[in-house]
Design a protein around this motif. Sequence first.
Motif, PDB file in Angstrom:
ATOM      1  N   TRP A 117      -6.933  10.287   9.475  1.00  0.00           N
ATOM      2  CA  TRP A 117      -5.875   9.660  10.270  1.00  0.00           C
ATOM      3  C   TRP A 117      -5.389   8.358   9.652  1.00  0.00           C
ATOM      4  O   TRP A 117      -4.440   7.755  10.132  1.00  0.00           O
ATOM      5  N   GLY A 118      -6.072   7.880   8.626  1.00  0.00           N
ATOM      6  CA  GLY A 118      -5.693   6.635   7.989  1.00  0.00           C
ATOM      7  C   GLY A 118      -6.181   5.393   8.726  1.00  0.00           C
ATOM      8  O   GLY A 118      -5.687   4.295   8.506  1.00  0.00           O
ATOM      9  N   TRP A 119      -7.140   5.560   9.615  1.00  0.00           N
ATOM     10  CA  TRP A 119      -7.677   4.431  10.376  1.00  0.00           C
ATOM     11  C   TRP A 119      -8.693   3.625   9.586  1.00  0.00           C
ATOM     12  O   TRP A 119      -9.011   2.505   9.961  1.00  0.00           O
ATOM     13  N   LEU A 120      -9.247   4.215   8.534  1.00  0.00           N
ATOM     14  CA  LEU A 120     -10.178   3.484   7.680  1.00  0.00           C
ATOM     15  C   LEU A 120      -9.409   2.949   6.478  1.00  0.00           C
ATOM     16  O   LEU A 120      -8.611   3.664   5.887  1.00  0.00           O
ATOM     17  N   PHE A 177     -11.386   9.614  11.164  1.00  0.00           N
ATOM     18  CA  PHE A 177     -10.731   8.321  10.989  1.00  0.00           C
ATOM     19  C   PHE A 177     -10.120   8.194   9.590  1.00  0.00           C
ATOM     20  O   PHE A 177      -9.067   7.598   9.423  1.00  0.00           O
ATOM     21  N   LYS A 178     -10.808   8.746   8.594  1.00  0.00           N
ATOM     22  CA  LYS A 178     -10.283   8.708   7.229  1.00  0.00           C
ATOM     23  C   LYS A 178      -9.015   9.543   7.130  1.00  0.00           C
ATOM     24  O   LYS A 178      -8.012   9.104   6.552  1.00  0.00           O
TER      25      LYS A 178
END
Length: 90
Positions: free
Chosen positions: A22-25, A19-20
Amino acid sequence: MGRMVLGIGLISFGLGSLFKSWGWLPLNFCSSYQTWAREYWPLLFILGGIRILVKEHLPVLEKLLTVLILISVGLWIFCSIWARQEWLNV
């Protein structure tokens, strides 16, 4: 029980890393989580005590509490490592 701890730990760390990357966090996720964890860490002892008390009578709640505790610890480990390592900033 040991396999469950390892499995949830690996899943938590892997999802956090994914997630980090992918920029989701959000960029401040780890600092926000660590601030929260520093303030509320005694809740882990409370949840652990409740888990022990309900183990025989409410096995579903016992498993849920186990998962919550493991995810909390997994996130703490992930954020502790991520805060010090730039290799996760892919």
